[in-house]
Write a protein that holds these residues in place. Sequence first.
Motif, PDB file in Angstrom:
ATOM      1  N   SER A   1       0.718   4.208   0.761  1.00  6.29           N
ATOM      2  CA  SER A   1       0.716   5.062   1.953  1.00  6.29           C
ATOM      3  C   SER A   1       1.632   4.528   3.047  1.00  6.29           C
ATOM      4  CB  SER A   1      -0.705   5.211   2.489  1.00  6.29           C
ATOM      5  OG  SER A   1      -1.261   3.946   2.810  1.00  6.29           O
ATOM      6  N   ASP A   2       1.924   3.217   3.034  1.00  5.92           N
ATOM      7  CA  ASP A   2       2.814   2.652   4.049  1.00  5.92           C
ATOM      8  C   ASP A   2       4.278   2.998   3.796  1.00  5.92           C
ATOM      9  OD1 ASP A   2       0.784   1.474   5.511  1.00  5.92           O
ATOM     10  OD2 ASP A   2       0.913  -0.449   4.454  1.00  5.92           O
ATOM     11  N   THR A   3       4.573   3.568   2.617  1.00  3.78           N
ATOM     12  CA  THR A   3       5.979   3.903   2.301  1.00  3.78           C
ATOM     13  C   THR A   3       6.244   5.392   2.370  1.00  3.78           C
ATOM     14  OG1 THR A   3       5.659   4.198  -0.104  1.00  3.78           O
ATOM     15  CG2 THR A   3       5.990   1.944   0.707  1.00  3.78           C
ATOM     16  N   TYR A   4       5.226   6.206   2.594  1.00  3.44           N
ATOM     17  CA  TYR A   4       5.424   7.656   2.591  1.00  3.44           C
ATOM     18  C   TYR A   4       6.420   8.056   3.676  1.00  3.44           C
ATOM     19  CZ  TYR A   4       1.265   7.987  -0.376  1.00  3.44           C
ATOM     20  OH  TYR A   4       0.352   7.862  -1.391  1.00  3.44           O
TER      21      TYR A   4
ATOM     22  N   ALA B   1       4.745   6.009  -5.138  1.00  2.27           N
ATOM     23  CA  ALA B   1       3.427   6.637  -5.304  1.00  2.27           C
ATOM     24  C   ALA B   1       2.404   5.591  -5.733  1.00  2.27           C
ATOM     25  CB  ALA B   1       3.519   7.750  -6.346  1.00  2.27           C
ATOM     26  N   PRO B   2       1.126   5.840  -5.492  1.00  2.00           N
ATOM     27  CA  PRO B   2       0.100   4.919  -5.971  1.00  2.00           C
ATOM     28  C   PRO B   2       0.224   4.696  -7.482  1.00  2.00           C
ATOM     29  CG  PRO B   2      -0.867   6.501  -4.456  1.00  2.00           C
ATOM     30  CD  PRO B   2       0.530   6.959  -4.708  1.00  2.00           C
TER      31      PRO B   2
ATOM     32  N   PRO C   1      10.084   5.954  -0.839  1.00  2.00           N
ATOM     33  CA  PRO C   1       8.628   5.894  -0.991  1.00  2.00           C
ATOM     34  C   PRO C   1       8.233   5.589  -2.437  1.00  2.00           C
ATOM     35  CG  PRO C   1       9.353   8.175  -0.870  1.00  2.00           C
ATOM     36  CD  PRO C   1      10.573   7.327  -0.599  1.00  2.00           C
TER      37      PRO C   1
ATOM     38  N   SER D   1      10.791   2.466   6.287  1.00  3.18           N
ATOM     39  CA  SER D   1       9.509   1.878   6.721  1.00  3.18           C
ATOM     40  C   SER D   1       9.711   0.374   6.854  1.00  3.18           C
ATOM     41  CB  SER D   1       8.417   2.157   5.674  1.00  3.18           C
ATOM     42  OG  SER D   1       8.140   3.533   5.570  1.00  3.18           O
TER      43      SER D   1
ATOM     44  N   ARG E   1       0.875  -1.158   0.000  1.00  2.00           N
ATOM     45  CA  ARG E   1       0.000   0.000   0.000  1.00  2.00           C
ATOM     46  C   ARG E   1       0.923   1.222   0.000  1.00  2.00           C
ATOM     47  NH1 ARG E   1      -5.348  -1.147   3.739  1.00  2.00           N
ATOM     48  NH2 ARG E   1      -5.827  -3.206   2.870  1.00  2.00           N
TER      49      ARG E   1
ATOM     50  N   ALA F   1      -2.758  -3.292   5.544  1.00  2.00           N
ATOM     51  CA  ALA F   1      -1.941  -2.175   6.025  1.00  2.00           C
ATOM     52  C   ALA F   1      -0.752  -2.706   6.806  1.00  2.00           C
ATOM     53  CB  ALA F   1      -2.782  -1.262   6.900  1.00  2.00           C
TER      54      ALA F   1
END
Length: 406
Positions: free
Chosen positions: A66-69, A137-138, A135, A77, A64, A97
């Motif tokens: 968002s888990d790498t932001y 991105a989607p 990170p 992370s 996901r 998640a």
Amino acid sequence: MSGKEFFTARTLAEVRAGFRPAHRTPVERVPLSEALHRVPAAEIGAPAALPGFARSTVDGFAVRASDTYGASDGLPSYLDLLGAVSMGAAPTVTVRAGGCVTMPTGGVIPEGADAVVMVEYTAETMPGTIEVTRPVAPGGGIVRADEDVVAGGVLAPAGRPLRAPDLGFLAAAGVTSVAVHRRPRVSIVSTGDEVVPPETAELSAGQVRDATASALAGLVADAGGEPVIAGIVPDEPGALKERLSEILPGSDLVIVSAGSSVGARDETAGAVAALGEVWCHGIAIKPGKPTLLAECSGIPVIGLPGNPLSALVVFGQVGIPLLWRISGCESPPPQPGTRARLSRDLASAAGRLDVVQVVVREGVAEPIFGPSALLSVLTRADGYVIVPEPATGLDAGTEVEVVLYR
């Protein structure tokens, strides 16, 4: 046709824009293995989306995003390794998640994941835990299920010859046969009492073997046509008209190699005019001015000069684009080219397009000159340079586009 009409020559641009016979070859269905360079008669649509499933473009881990932001080398992370995706198989694991799944390039994206982080930006710090240092991105590292083509989208357009990648695209979509225009059947007629078949062992004084027909057949085949050598017609009144009447019904294009004399040109023009309509007799091009364009019973006819060099040059400029159009392609595939500097001045007459043969060495184009009866000028050339109609010549050192022979 009077001499005045003959010397009112059309420009090459006028010929290409104005001489546009409506004849097209019929449509046939062929297997994909025989479709290379054939012209689709209609747009080919995708029966389903491609690739058909979301897939990874890299080796790494489905996550996901968002888990790498905020992940970095100094503050990575940490994600739980939940399982792995195998090639050619549906995922058996869902990404939640704080979790990740091992991904091969081309693997199916598991449910819950919206990105794939490259393996280069990860490390397994301890069994079952993956450290992510950059990170994503989607959508990163992912090809969507319909990113190659949507269902019903265009796999190949009508009117453009199929290339090797097109065949791969069609195969990926499960399209194994295509409706294409039949290869044009091009009848090649030679004329002249002095012209004898190539297999003639001993030549009498004044005789020449028919070199032009074989060379034209090669150009026709190279452009996707089916050449038919239709023999040699003597310089006798009515003989050419009779031969044309015989071959027109089975042809998509007729080429007449008409000899170099005014009498030979007049005989060709008379025979063609008796069977159809002459569109022009004379093109402002060197070599190749005494070229005739006509339609007989709806079939285009090209009367070429008898000199081999002139015939081949003008057929390349006029005949090959016409051949592609007959086969359903309005814009012929471009020939390969290169930029080079002229080694010497090129003189030209304003209002006439000159096609100059050249040898290219280390970025320099060296013009080759010789009588239009000499095929050796063409066999020595790497390609040609166009001196356009408005120009009165090109200076040495001018950078020019050289159209290369394949």
